[in-house]
Design a protein around this motif. Sequence first.
Motif, PDB file in Angstrom:
ATOM      1  N   PHE A 218       0.856  -1.178   0.000  1.00  0.00           N
ATOM      2  CA  PHE A 218       0.000   0.000   0.000  1.00  0.00           C
ATOM      3  C   PHE A 218       0.897   1.235   0.000  1.00  0.00           C
ATOM      4  O   PHE A 218       1.659   1.460   0.941  1.00  0.00           O
ATOM      5  N   GLN A 245      -1.605  -1.002  -4.108  1.00  0.00           N
ATOM      6  CA  GLN A 245      -2.684  -0.054  -3.841  1.00  0.00           C
ATOM      7  C   GLN A 245      -2.007   1.294  -3.641  1.00  0.00           C
ATOM      8  O   GLN A 245      -1.033   1.409  -2.890  1.00  0.00           O
ATOM      9  N   ASP A 246      -2.480   2.325  -4.304  1.00  0.00           N
ATOM     10  CA  ASP A 246      -1.765   3.605  -4.347  1.00  0.00           C
ATOM     11  C   ASP A 246      -2.780   4.730  -4.159  1.00  0.00           C
ATOM     12  O   ASP A 246      -3.646   4.939  -5.000  1.00  0.00           O
ATOM     13  N   GLU A 247      -2.670   5.450  -3.036  1.00  0.00           N
ATOM     14  CA  GLU A 247      -3.653   6.488  -2.744  1.00  0.00           C
ATOM     15  C   GLU A 247      -2.984   7.759  -2.231  1.00  0.00           C
ATOM     16  O   GLU A 247      -1.899   7.717  -1.638  1.00  0.00           O
ATOM     17  N   ARG A 266      -7.248   4.377   6.629  1.00  0.00           N
ATOM     18  CA  ARG A 266      -6.907   3.639   5.410  1.00  0.00           C
ATOM     19  C   ARG A 266      -5.888   2.529   5.709  1.00  0.00           C
ATOM     20  O   ARG A 266      -5.965   1.434   5.140  1.00  0.00           O
ATOM     21  N   PHE A 270      -6.672  -1.446   5.131  1.00  0.00           N
ATOM     22  CA  PHE A 270      -5.805  -2.255   4.260  1.00  0.00           C
ATOM     23  C   PHE A 270      -5.252  -3.465   5.012  1.00  0.00           C
ATOM     24  O   PHE A 270      -5.326  -4.601   4.519  1.00  0.00           O
TER      25      PHE A 270
END
Length: 287
Positions: A218, A245-247, A266, A270
Amino acid sequence: MKPIKYRKMTGMGGAVALAWLTFTTIVAIGQRQLIFKPMRAKEVERPRSAGHRTRPVVLRSTDGTRLSGWLLTPRTPGPHPAVVYFGGRSEEVSWVARDAWRMFPNMTVLAINYRGYGDSEGIPGERQMVEDAHMLFDWLAKHRHITAGQIAVVGRSLGSGVAVQIAVSRPVAAVVLITPYDSLLALAKRRFPSVPGFVLQHRFDSVKHAPLLSAPTFIIRAATDDVVPASHTDLLVATLTTPPQDETILGSDHGNIPYLEATQQRIADFLTVKFGEVAARLTTSTL
């Protein structure tokens, strides 16, 4: 006799070379101070987690250096999945104990200050920090309250370089990288373009290790980051063999991002999902 103009140009060239050599020497000698900013004072004087039993711990590194921090165990009966946390350049990690109830719910957490940070002894350096990180992971893996095969690593900024190296050499269940970079060398070259790379001893070269990273990952970015530009995170992401996962966390910057409720929620979501997936696979394999 050489022309005066030629002698002047030669003299100017020598002066520039001497200035470059002097500057390079200063950077080489003072790089530890440039890279690390040890914080001794506790960010939280009496850290306690609302959802964990909070216990101060002192562990010995392989060379005998005393490392201090906190072990947080959920109040509900175990065993539980676990997390090892690695902080940033100027971060003392007592705040993790305070915020663990939201960020790491129902997870055992080991948050230990680097050498020279908080109450930990010693002097920080890449080799020592990575060796200590291996020791911390192995110590936690042997803990009786830990679910086998369910340890994640979380690294913020400088600590992302530590987390990546542990994730490719230990069986981690998941990886969370907060404002990560491709390499400290690349960031240093951006700031000091005239300094040759060979003078930098502490490189934290994550792009070298990232292609070997197989655990679910992540990537958490700050909306505004003047320390790790987005391009340096992009270069790291591009080397990962499995898309992460990239936020980006709205309203965040490099300094405040780990403390924001959105970031912590978050991370909790995750890790909860990934630990659940590992548990499901382990259950299926035993049937």
